[in-house]
Every structure is written in C-alpha cells, then in structure tokens.
Design a protein around this motif. Structure first.
Motif, PDB file in Angstrom:
ATOM      1  N   ALA A 243       0.831  -1.213   0.000  1.00 28.15           N
ATOM      2  CA  ALA A 243       0.000   0.000   0.000  1.00 28.15           C
ATOM      3  C   ALA A 243       0.858   1.253   0.000  1.00 28.15           C
ATOM      4  O   ALA A 243       0.592   2.211   0.718  1.00 28.15           O
ATOM      5  CB  ALA A 243      -0.952  -0.019   1.199  1.00 28.15           C
TER       6      ALA A 243
ATOM      7  N   VAL B 193       2.511   4.283  -2.684  1.00 30.67           N
ATOM      8  CA  VAL B 193       1.757   5.168  -3.580  1.00 30.67           C
ATOM      9  C   VAL B 193       1.281   4.427  -4.837  1.00 30.67           C
ATOM     10  O   VAL B 193       0.227   4.759  -5.399  1.00 30.67           O
ATOM     11  CB  VAL B 193       2.586   6.433  -3.919  1.00 30.67           C
ATOM     12  CG1 VAL B 193       3.753   6.129  -4.871  1.00 30.67           C
ATOM     13  CG2 VAL B 193       1.703   7.528  -4.470  1.00 30.67           C
TER      14      VAL B 193
ATOM     15  N   ASP C  46      -0.794  -4.934   3.508  1.00 26.24           N
ATOM     16  CA  ASP C  46       0.477  -4.212   3.698  1.00 26.24           C
ATOM     17  C   ASP C  46       1.078  -4.593   5.041  1.00 26.24           C
ATOM     18  O   ASP C  46       0.371  -4.689   6.045  1.00 26.24           O
ATOM     19  CB  ASP C  46       0.252  -2.702   3.641  1.00 26.24           C
ATOM     20  CG  ASP C  46       1.563  -1.962   3.479  1.00 26.24           C
ATOM     21  OD1 ASP C  46       1.913  -1.607   2.335  1.00 26.24           O
ATOM     22  OD2 ASP C  46       2.263  -1.761   4.489  1.00 26.24           O
TER      23      ASP C  46
ATOM     24  N   ALA D 108      10.993  13.014  -2.410  1.00 30.03           N
ATOM     25  CA  ALA D 108      11.131  14.462  -2.630  1.00 30.03           C
ATOM     26  C   ALA D 108       9.842  15.118  -3.126  1.00 30.03           C
ATOM     27  O   ALA D 108       9.819  16.326  -3.374  1.00 30.03           O
ATOM     28  CB  ALA D 108      12.268  14.731  -3.609  1.00 30.03           C
TER      29      ALA D 108
ATOM     30  N   GLY E   2      18.247   5.797  -1.348  1.00 28.95           N
ATOM     31  CA  GLY E   2      18.435   7.251  -1.403  1.00 28.95           C
ATOM     32  C   GLY E   2      18.357   7.831  -0.002  1.00 28.95           C
ATOM     33  O   GLY E   2      17.733   7.241   0.887  1.00 28.95           O
TER      34      GLY E   2
ATOM     35  N   GLY F 253      15.595   5.757   2.074  1.00 24.68           N
ATOM     36  CA  GLY F 253      14.483   5.033   1.451  1.00 24.68           C
ATOM     37  C   GLY F 253      14.977   4.126   0.341  1.00 24.68           C
ATOM     38  O   GLY F 253      16.088   4.284  -0.167  1.00 24.68           O
TER      39      GLY F 253
ATOM     40  N   HIS G  33      13.178   6.144  -9.479  1.00 23.72           N
ATOM     41  CA  HIS G  33      13.141   7.528  -8.994  1.00 23.72           C
ATOM     42  C   HIS G  33      11.783   8.179  -9.247  1.00 23.72           C
ATOM     43  O   HIS G  33      11.599   9.347  -8.935  1.00 23.72           O
ATOM     44  CB  HIS G  33      14.206   8.358  -9.717  1.00 23.72           C
ATOM     45  CG  HIS G  33      15.612   7.921  -9.444  1.00 23.72           C
ATOM     46  ND1 HIS G  33      16.573   8.759  -8.914  1.00 23.72           N
ATOM     47  CD2 HIS G  33      16.223   6.717  -9.594  1.00 23.72           C
ATOM     48  CE1 HIS G  33      17.715   8.097  -8.773  1.00 23.72           C
ATOM     49  NE2 HIS G  33      17.530   6.859  -9.182  1.00 23.72           N
TER      50      HIS G  33
HETATM   51  C1  LIG Z   1      15.375   9.887  -1.568  1.00 19.24           C
HETATM   52  C2  LIG Z   1      14.239   9.554  -2.512  1.00 19.24           C
HETATM   53  C3  LIG Z   1      13.598  10.589  -3.199  1.00 19.24           C
HETATM   54  C4  LIG Z   1      12.594  10.312  -4.117  1.00 19.24           C
HETATM   55  N1  LIG Z   1      11.938  11.328  -4.737  1.00 19.24           N
HETATM   56  C5  LIG Z   1      10.944  11.055  -5.638  1.00 19.24           C
HETATM   57  C6  LIG Z   1      10.233  12.135  -6.271  1.00 19.24           C
HETATM   58  O1  LIG Z   1      10.455  13.315  -6.001  1.00 19.24           O
HETATM   59  N2  LIG Z   1       9.287  11.805  -7.191  1.00 19.24           N
HETATM   60  C7  LIG Z   1       8.994  10.510  -7.508  1.00 19.24           C
HETATM   61  O2  LIG Z   1       8.155  10.267  -8.378  1.00 19.24           O
HETATM   62  N3  LIG Z   1       9.613   9.479  -6.871  1.00 19.24           N
HETATM   63  C8  LIG Z   1      10.573   9.732  -5.955  1.00 19.24           C
HETATM   64  N4  LIG Z   1      11.231   8.708  -5.323  1.00 19.24           N
HETATM   65  C9  LIG Z   1      10.867   7.315  -5.674  1.00 19.24           C
HETATM   66  C10 LIG Z   1       9.538   6.918  -5.071  1.00 19.24           C
HETATM   67  O3  LIG Z   1       9.490   7.287  -3.720  1.00 19.24           O
HETATM   68  C11 LIG Z   1       9.347   5.406  -5.249  1.00 19.24           C
HETATM   69  O4  LIG Z   1       9.481   5.063  -6.614  1.00 19.24           O
HETATM   70  C12 LIG Z   1       7.955   5.009  -4.765  1.00 19.24           C
HETATM   71  O5  LIG Z   1       7.778   5.362  -3.419  1.00 19.24           O
HETATM   72  C13 LIG Z   1       7.721   3.509  -4.934  1.00 19.24           C
HETATM   73  O6  LIG Z   1       6.430   3.267  -4.491  1.00 19.24           O
HETATM   74  P1  LIG Z   1       5.861   1.800  -4.293  1.00 19.24           P
HETATM   75  O7  LIG Z   1       4.444   1.937  -3.891  1.00 19.24           O
HETATM   76  O8  LIG Z   1       6.218   0.992  -5.492  1.00 19.24           O
HETATM   77  O9  LIG Z   1       6.769   1.186  -3.134  1.00 19.24           O
HETATM   78  P2  LIG Z   1       6.836   1.534  -1.579  1.00 19.24           P
HETATM   79  O10 LIG Z   1       6.579   2.954  -1.299  1.00 19.24           O
HETATM   80  O11 LIG Z   1       8.121   0.950  -1.093  1.00 19.24           O
HETATM   81  O12 LIG Z   1       5.621   0.715  -0.968  1.00 19.24           O
HETATM   82  C14 LIG Z   1       5.644  -0.676  -0.885  1.00 19.24           C
HETATM   83  C15 LIG Z   1       4.710  -1.087   0.231  1.00 19.24           C
HETATM   84  O13 LIG Z   1       4.643  -2.506   0.239  1.00 19.24           O
HETATM   85  C16 LIG Z   1       4.755  -2.990   1.573  1.00 19.24           C
HETATM   86  N5  LIG Z   1       5.304  -4.340   1.485  1.00 19.24           N
HETATM   87  C17 LIG Z   1       6.531  -4.717   1.047  1.00 19.24           C
HETATM   88  N6  LIG Z   1       6.656  -6.060   1.056  1.00 19.24           N
HETATM   89  C18 LIG Z   1       5.475  -6.549   1.505  1.00 19.24           C
HETATM   90  C19 LIG Z   1       4.988  -7.857   1.731  1.00 19.24           C
HETATM   91  N7  LIG Z   1       5.737  -8.938   1.466  1.00 19.24           N
HETATM   92  N8  LIG Z   1       3.737  -8.005   2.226  1.00 19.24           N
HETATM   93  C20 LIG Z   1       2.966  -6.920   2.484  1.00 19.24           C
HETATM   94  N9  LIG Z   1       3.378  -5.643   2.282  1.00 19.24           N
HETATM   95  C21 LIG Z   1       4.618  -5.466   1.780  1.00 19.24           C
HETATM   96  C22 LIG Z   1       5.679  -1.970   2.253  1.00 19.24           C
HETATM   97  O14 LIG Z   1       5.513  -1.972   3.656  1.00 19.24           O
HETATM   98  C23 LIG Z   1       5.215  -0.657   1.615  1.00 19.24           C
HETATM   99  O15 LIG Z   1       4.145  -0.102   2.337  1.00 19.24           O
HETATM  100  C24 LIG Z   1      12.215   8.957  -4.358  1.00 19.24           C
HETATM  101  C25 LIG Z   1      12.816   7.926  -3.624  1.00 19.24           C
HETATM  102  C26 LIG Z   1      13.820   8.220  -2.705  1.00 19.24           C
HETATM  103  C27 LIG Z   1      14.442   7.100  -1.931  1.00 19.24           C
END
Ligand SMILES: Cc1cc2nc3c(=O)[nH]c(=O)nc-3n(C[C@H](O)[C@H](O)[C@H](O)COP(=O)(O)OP(=O)(O)OC[C@H]3O[C@@H](n4cnc5c(N)ncnc54)[C@H](O)[C@@H]3O)c2cc1C
Length: 420
Positions: free
Chosen positions: A18, A20, A40, A53, A281, A357, A386
């Motif tokens: 869960a 973004v 999650d 960011a 990052g 992160g 990113h």
């Molecule tokens: C320093 C930094 C700056 C950034 N700045 C930007 C920006 O400005 N703009 C931008 O677009 N992107 C940015 N990013 C990238 C962006 O934050 C990520 O690409 C994005 O958050 C990925 O989202 P996600 O939902 O795929 O993963 P995540 O946010 O990692 O969410 C995954 C979720 O799955 C859950 N989970 C994991 N494994 C399991 C499991 N086995 N069972 C149940 N739940 C599980 C976790 O607890 C988490 O809640 C940045 C990243 C960093 C590190």
C-alpha cells in the motif's frame, strides 16, 4: 496440542503493498466498482512513498542508463562525495543488475527505453490530473516549477542534448544563461551556478505523506479494506491466486504485486525471475525557515535536490546500490547536506532529520507493468525507481486496463516482466 487453522480471506482483487503505487491502483479499481483488499506489512523501514522528494517529475524522461554512462561510473564510485556508491559487501550481488544496466545503456536499448518512458510520462501527467480531480486533491499540489542548475558553460553545454530530447518529447523548458534570470526564479544561490534549465510545468505535492494519507482516506471512504500482514509467497491454483501471509492466508481471482523494492521475492515465488534491485536514497528534512525556497532545485551533476515538504526543506538524493538488508550509512545524507550548504549559503543546516528510502529499480529505468509470465491472474506494478510518485496515477490506469481485460492505453511491451 491443538493448532488453529489460519482463516482464508477473500476478495475480487488483492493488492500486495500500500505504497503510492498500490493505493493508486486500489482507488482506480474501486472507482470501477471492484471489491479490493489491500495487504500491507506496515514495515517502518518501507516508507519510500512518504519520505521522497514529492516531485511529479514529468520532464525526467531520460533513463539513467544513457550511452557512455559506464565510462563515467568508475569516477563517481571512487569519489566519496559522488552521487553513486556501492558498498563493498554488495559489489558481487549487484553484478547481474549492473550487467543489465550496461546493456540498457547501448544506443538501441536506450532509444526504446526513452520512447517508452516518454509515453508513460505523457499518460501519467494526464492521469494525475484525473486523479486530482476525482480525489479532490488540488490543495495538495504545488505549481512552482523546477530549476536544474549547472556550474559553468561546459557543464551546461553537456546538458543541452538532454534538453533537446525533452523538448522533442513536448517538455516545456526555458534555458537560462545569465545569473540575473536564475536569481529571478531562485535568489540565494552560490555564484558558481551560472546556467540553468527551468521546467515551469513541473509540479510537486505539498507533502508526500499528506498525499499518501489523502489517497488512503479516499480509498477507505469507499468499501475498501486494508489488512496488516506480510505476504510470504504466492501460489496459482483453484482458478485464482493463493497468498501465504505471516498471519493469514488469502485468496483472490486476481492479485496485484506492488510491494516496491520487496516485490522480487513474491514474483520469484511463482517462478518469475526479475532483475529488481534497490537504489537506496538519503535525505535530511530541515525545520521550517531553513531556506527561502521558491522552486524545486535539482543539482543533477551532484545527484541531489532541494525541495519543500510542507513548510520544511528536504535535501536529498544519491544512489547507493546496497540491497535491502545493509544498515543505512547516514554519512551520505550528511554529505548531501554539506553540499547544499555550500551551494545555498543562507541555508541553515541545523535541526535536520535524516532518512533513507528504497527506490525499487529496474536496470533500464522502466517499471514492470505487466501480467506475470506464469498467469494473467497476477499483475506486477513495481520497479518505478526515482519516479514512483510521478508515475503512480498512470500506472494505476494501466493496471486497471490489464485486470479488466481492456486494451492498455499505451504499448506495454517495454514494461513487460519478460523483457530481460
Ligand atoms: C530519496 C528519494 C527521493 C525520491 N523522490 C521522488 C520524487 O520526487 N518523485 C517521484 O516520483 N519518486 C521519488 N522517489 C521514488 C519513489 O518514492 C518510489 O518510486 C515510490 O515510493 C515507490 O512506491 P511503491 O508503492 O512501489 O513502493 P513503496 O513505497 O516501497 O511501498 C511498498 C509497500 O509494500 C509494503 N510491502 C513490502 N513487502 C510486503 C509484503 N511482502 N507483504 C505486504 N506488504 C509489503 C511496504 O511496507 C510498503 O508499504 C524517491 C525515492 C527516494 C528514496
């Protein structure tokens, strides 16, 4: 001893993760009348979607694996202040990913990744507008543009082919070659920054955590449900997908894996081997008033940005190819803050909160938005690197197309789970 059998929870569609990406998909499916269960594990170290960011970086269409990058990488790796690092203990595990990255930097692959990234960005831009409208989120969007800064003529000229490429893909930008024009947009920069590119249409969320909370609340205001459990593995049987969780078992006809950097093991559990790694990052969030920031600043040749998060200032970036298990090296956050203090002389670096992160990253900078190679019942949505926040609304629309059997609104071949 009597052991209680774990119960099996069921839903039309279960989404694992869960962040973004997961929450955006959940909302999109809910709007289509689907009964969605989000799973999650609430891992406090997996907060990438709230610590980032906050940029909707629609102009960032150029993949990281550019032709010639492998020649530059060794120079960055030996520089302790450089934007890229590989901890010694992760040098071997990261090798397969690096080989794919190297191949992705060849001119032919680079061109096709660029085209694919541009098409996903185009969709994501309009999808964000739709998401903002349907979730009433305009108050969480900042329209202050982005300033990408260069030190001297030579550095600026080195960036020009990138700006031309962005313009060819419809990105609006202004190239600034004198300091007065730069200062009109952002005063207080060190005088070494002589040139810049300004992208006026760039947007930020006012606060990534507030953004995620808003989307989550909108989802919960409908019939959506979230359960706190850690998904251990998937299995395909009984015309559906079984999920083995730490607390319970789950079953659904369709499952989405959007567990960010942790998705690799779940895909592997049904036989899909994907080169997903994490680019760790770092950032430091400074108290309100630390700097009078007027726009999102990108110091791309130094690998970091300075941005507003609520009234606070966040300084962060860097790429550390260090896997999921190593302890954070907060020295990297400190190095970025030291550089920011040098580049923005009136920045007050006191009182900051450091954070690390896990960007979920594929070697060609393209996410996986694709059915599993084993069954269409499992759809993958991870590896956004990113750009996860930027591409979340677009990804949600595409995943919805796949799950509902509609023809996807852009060509999804470049995002296939089988492309490596
Ligand atoms: C320093 C930094 C700056 C950034 N700045 C930007 C920006 O400005 N703009 C931008 O677009 N992107 C940015 N990013 C990238 C962006 O934050 C990520 O690409 C994005 O958050 C990925 O989202 P996600 O939902 O795929 O993963 P995540 O946010 O990692 O969410 C995954 C979720 O799955 C859950 N989970 C994991 N494994 C399991 C499991 N086995 N069972 C149940 N739940 C599980 C976790 O607890 C988490 O809640 C940045 C990243 C960093 C590190």
């Amino acid at each position: 001893m009597i052991r209680s059998m774990p119960s099996v929870q069921q839903a039309d569609i279960i989404i694992i993760g869960a962040g973004v990406i997961g929450i955006s998909i959940a909302l999109q499916l809910q709007q289509q009348g689907k009964q969605v269960l989000l799973l999650d594990n609430q891992d406090p170290n997996a907060r990438t979607s709230i610590g980032n960011a906050g940029a909707f970086a629609f102009s960032d269409i150029i993949p990281l694996a550019t032709p010639g990058i492998m020649a530059k990488a060794p120079k960055w790796l030996v520089d302790p202040l450089g934007p890229l690092s590989i901890p010694a203990s992760y040098a071997l595990p990261i090798l397969p990913w690096m080989l794919h990255f190297w191949r992705a930097s060849w001119a032919d692959r680079y061109q096709s990744s660029l085209t694919a990234q541009a098409s996903l960005m185009q969709l994501s831009k309009t999808a964000l507008d739709r998401q903002v409208l349907t979730t009433h989120a305009e108050h969480l969007i900042r329209h202050e543009g982005q300033l990408q800064l260069y030190q001297g003529q030579a550095e600026f000229e080195g960036s020009l082919s990138g700006w031309r490429t962005r313009q060819e893909h419809g990105v609006t930008c202004e190239l600034l070659t004198n300091q007065a024009d730069i200062a009109d947009i952002q005063p207080g920069l060190d005088r070494s920054f002589t040139h810049a590119g300004f992208t006026p249409e760039w947007k930020n969320t006012t606060h990534p955590e507030a953004w995620l909370n808003h989307l989550s609340r909108t989802f919960f205001s409908g019939p959506g449900q979230v359960l706190h459990d850690h998904a251990l593995s998937l299995a395909l049987k009984d015309n559906g997908v079984h999920i083995k969780g730490q607390k319970n078992d789950y079953f659904a006809p369709q499952v989405v894996v959007s567990a960010g950097a942790w998705s690799k093991a779940l895909a592997a559990s049904i036989g899909d081997s994907l080169p997903l790694e994490t680019e760790r990052g770092y950032n430091t969030t400074l108290p309100a008033g630390a700097f009078d920031l007027r726009t999102h600043l990108t110091f791309s040749n130094h690998g970091f940005v300075v941005t507003k998060v609520g009234e606070q200032i966040r300084v962060g970036g860097a790429v550390e190819l260090g896997g999921l298990a190593l302890a954070p090296n907060y020295r990297r956050a400190k190095l970025l803050l030291d550089k920011a203090t040098q580049f923005l002389p009136s920045l007050n670096p006191a009182g900051g909160q450091q954070w690390m992160g896990f960007r979920p990253s594929m070697p060609d900078s393209l996410p996986v938005i694709s059915p599993s190679g084993q069954s269409k019942r499992v759809v993958y949505a991870f590896g956004h690197g990113h750009l996860g926040l930027t591409q979340s609304a677009g990804t949600a629309e595409l995943v919805c197309d796949l799950l509902l059997g509609k023809s996807p609104r852009i060509d999804l071949a470049p995002f296939s789970a089988q492309r490596f």
